[in-house]
Design a protein around this motif. Sequence first.
Motif, PDB file in Angstrom:
ATOM      1  N   PRO A   1      26.061  39.406  40.258  1.00  0.00           N
ATOM      2  CA  PRO A   1      26.744  38.109  40.103  1.00  0.00           C
ATOM      3  C   PRO A   1      26.943  37.662  38.658  1.00  0.00           C
ATOM      4  N   PRO A   2      25.942  37.772  37.755  1.00  0.00           N
ATOM      5  CA  PRO A   2      26.195  37.316  36.383  1.00  0.00           C
ATOM      6  C   PRO A   2      27.337  38.079  35.698  1.00  0.00           C
ATOM      7  N   VAL A   3      27.373  39.387  35.959  1.00  0.00           N
ATOM      8  CA  VAL A   3      28.419  40.188  35.322  1.00  0.00           C
ATOM      9  C   VAL A   3      29.785  39.826  35.890  1.00  0.00           C
ATOM     10  N   LEU A   4      29.863  39.723  37.210  1.00  0.00           N
ATOM     11  CA  LEU A   4      31.130  39.356  37.833  1.00  0.00           C
ATOM     12  C   LEU A   4      31.583  37.972  37.384  1.00  0.00           C
ATOM     13  N   LEU A   5      30.650  37.051  37.277  1.00  0.00           N
ATOM     14  CA  LEU A   5      30.999  35.702  36.847  1.00  0.00           C
ATOM     15  C   LEU A   5      31.514  35.698  35.408  1.00  0.00           C
ATOM     16  N   ALA A   6      30.888  36.502  34.550  1.00  0.00           N
ATOM     17  CA  ALA A   6      31.338  36.581  33.168  1.00  0.00           C
ATOM     18  C   ALA A   6      32.761  37.136  33.096  1.00  0.00           C
ATOM     19  N   GLY A   7      33.013  38.195  33.882  1.00  0.00           N
ATOM     20  CA  GLY A   7      34.358  38.756  33.910  1.00  0.00           C
ATOM     21  C   GLY A   7      35.378  37.773  34.437  1.00  0.00           C
ATOM     22  N   LEU A   8      35.020  37.080  35.506  1.00  0.00           N
ATOM     23  CA  LEU A   8      35.934  36.083  36.065  1.00  0.00           C
ATOM     24  C   LEU A   8      36.177  34.945  35.083  1.00  0.00           C
ATOM     25  N   ALA A   9      35.147  34.586  34.318  1.00  0.00           N
ATOM     26  CA  ALA A   9      35.297  33.511  33.333  1.00  0.00           C
ATOM     27  C   ALA A   9      36.306  33.896  32.255  1.00  0.00           C
ATOM     28  N   VAL A  10      36.262  35.151  31.803  1.00  0.00           N
ATOM     29  CA  VAL A  10      37.212  35.602  30.782  1.00  0.00           C
ATOM     30  C   VAL A  10      38.633  35.552  31.323  1.00  0.00           C
ATOM     31  N   TRP A  11      38.817  36.081  32.522  1.00  0.00           N
ATOM     32  CA  TRP A  11      40.157  36.055  33.113  1.00  0.00           C
ATOM     33  C   TRP A  11      40.610  34.620  33.389  1.00  0.00           C
ATOM     34  N   GLY A  12      39.681  33.800  33.890  1.00  0.00           N
ATOM     35  CA  GLY A  12      40.044  32.416  34.178  1.00  0.00           C
ATOM     36  C   GLY A  12      40.453  31.660  32.929  1.00  0.00           C
ATOM     37  N   ALA A  13      39.694  31.850  31.839  1.00  0.00           N
ATOM     38  CA  ALA A  13      40.029  31.173  30.588  1.00  0.00           C
ATOM     39  C   ALA A  13      41.391  31.637  30.079  1.00  0.00           C
TER      40      ALA A  13
END
Length: 521
Positions: free
Chosen positions: A196-208
Amino acid sequence: MRPVNERVTFRAWRARLNPAPLPPWLGDALGGVVLGLLFLPSPLAVLAPLPLAVLHRRLARSAGGRAALGHAFVFALAFFSAHLAWLPASMADVLGPLGGLLTVLVLPAAALTWAAPLALTRVAFGPRTLLALPFAWVLLEALRTQGPLAFPWGAPGYALTQTPLAQLASVGGVSLLTLLVTGTASVLASPGGGRPPVLLAGLAVWGAGLVWGRQVTPPLAPAPRTAVLVQGAIDPRLKARGRTLDEFRVYLDLTRGALRPGAADLAVWPETASPLPASDPGALPALRGLGVPLLLGAPGDVPGQARNSAYGVDGGVTGRQDKRVLVPFGESLPFSGVLGVLYTPVLRSLGMAGSTSLTPGRLLNVLLLRDLRAGVSICYESVFGSLSRQAVRAGANLLVVISNDAWFGRGAGAEQHFQMGRLRAIETRRFLLRAGNDGVSAVIDPWGRVRFRAPRGERGAYRVAFDVSATRTPFVRYGDWVVWGSVLTLLIATLHPGHRRPGRPLCLTAAPAPEAGPDDG
C-alpha cells in the motif's frame, strides 16, 4: 507391485493435466504485442506502464546479460511489429513487394536499439536494475534521436500525449514523460510494488501530475488570427513519376478560393507542394500574386544540390529552411560510402537506379512573414523536440509543420506522426499549424488541444484560427535537463553501489534470480 503401478499411473495422469510450461519468450512477445496495441494512436496508451512492468521484472530477474538481451529483444521486436505494422504495408504500396519486404528489416533494427541498452543496464546494475531502468530509458531514447539512423518512433513518453500529464512536457519535454512512464513500470515490477505505501506514492505522483496538468490548461478562447491550410491530396506515386506544374496550379486555385471570403494572416502549403523552388521565375510571380504571406514546401534552390526546403514568401522570398533531419533510407542512404556496393543492386531492383541522398540543411532559419516568426519542421522533423526548441529560442512565435504523410498510406503511421508532433506545441507553448498533402492538416494550441482537423485524403483549403506567443517554458529555457540528470544519476549509481541489509529487500531491488530455469531465456 500394485502400489507402484498405481503411483506410475497417477503421475502419467497428472502429466496429462499439467502440460509443459510455455516457452519464456512467449510471455515476452505477448507483453510487447500488448504494448504495441495499447500505444499511439490508442487513448489506452496511458496503460503502457503495465506491460512495461512485466518487461522490467523479467529484466531484473534475468540470470545475466545474455538472458536480459533475449527478453528485451523479443519484447521489443513484438512491440515494433505491432506498432509499425503499417510500415511494410505502406512501402509495398509505393515501392512494390520487394520494398515492403526490405522495410521489415526496420523491425529487428529498432528492437535492438531497445534491447541492447536495457540488457547493458541489467549487467551494469545487477540487483539495482529496477532503480536504474527508468533513467536508462531516458538516455536510450535520447540516443535514438541522434545520428544518421535516428528513429525515435515509439518512445514510452508519447503514451501520455492524450492525457493531462502531457503538460509536464513543458517542463522537461518528452523525456520527463518517459521517466514517469518507465519509473511507474519499475515501481509496479518491484517486490514492494504491491504494498500500500508504494502504490499510494505512485498514485500520488500521477494524481499530482493530473491535477497540475488540468490547472495549467486554460479554457478554450477564440484565437484572433486567420491562416489558410491547403491540402492538395496529390498522389505521391504521381510525384515520383515526375513533377508537373499541374500540382502547382492545384495549390494556387485552392488558396485563391479560400481567400475569397476575406484576407488571411498566413497561408501554408505542405511539404513538396511546389515542383519549383519558390525563388524560381516560373513560380514567384504567381505566389506573389496571391497577396497573402505564404509558407510552402518546395525543392531547394542551391545549384547542384537536392534539398527538401520550406520557403517564406511575402512579395519576395523572405527566407528558406532546409530539412535538417532526413528520413533514413527514404531521403538519405546512411553510410553510402561503405555500403554503396549494396545500395546499387537494391535501388536498381526497386526501379530507383541512380537515387542519391538529399543534402541536409545545416542552419536554423526562423522564417519571417510580417510579424510572424515561424519555426518550421519538415515532416519527419516534427518528432524531434530539440528542433522546435531551437526555433523558439531563436525567436519563433509560431510553429509550422509541413508534411507529406500520403507515403504512410491508410495505416496508423500518419496518426502516430501527428500525435507525436502535438507534444511540440506543449513543450514550447506555441500554436502549431500543420499542413499535410493528404493530411493530417490541423491546428494545435499551446496546450496540445486540436482546435481544427481536416478530413484525411480530402482536397481542400481551410480557414483556421491561431495566435502567436512569446512564452518561454522551462523546457525551452533548460532543454534536456532530464537527460543530463539521468546520465548523472546512472554515473552516481555506478560509482557508489548500494548495499542491502540481509532479510530486508528494498522496494526497487529485484529479487535474486535463480541459477537456471525456464525464465532465464
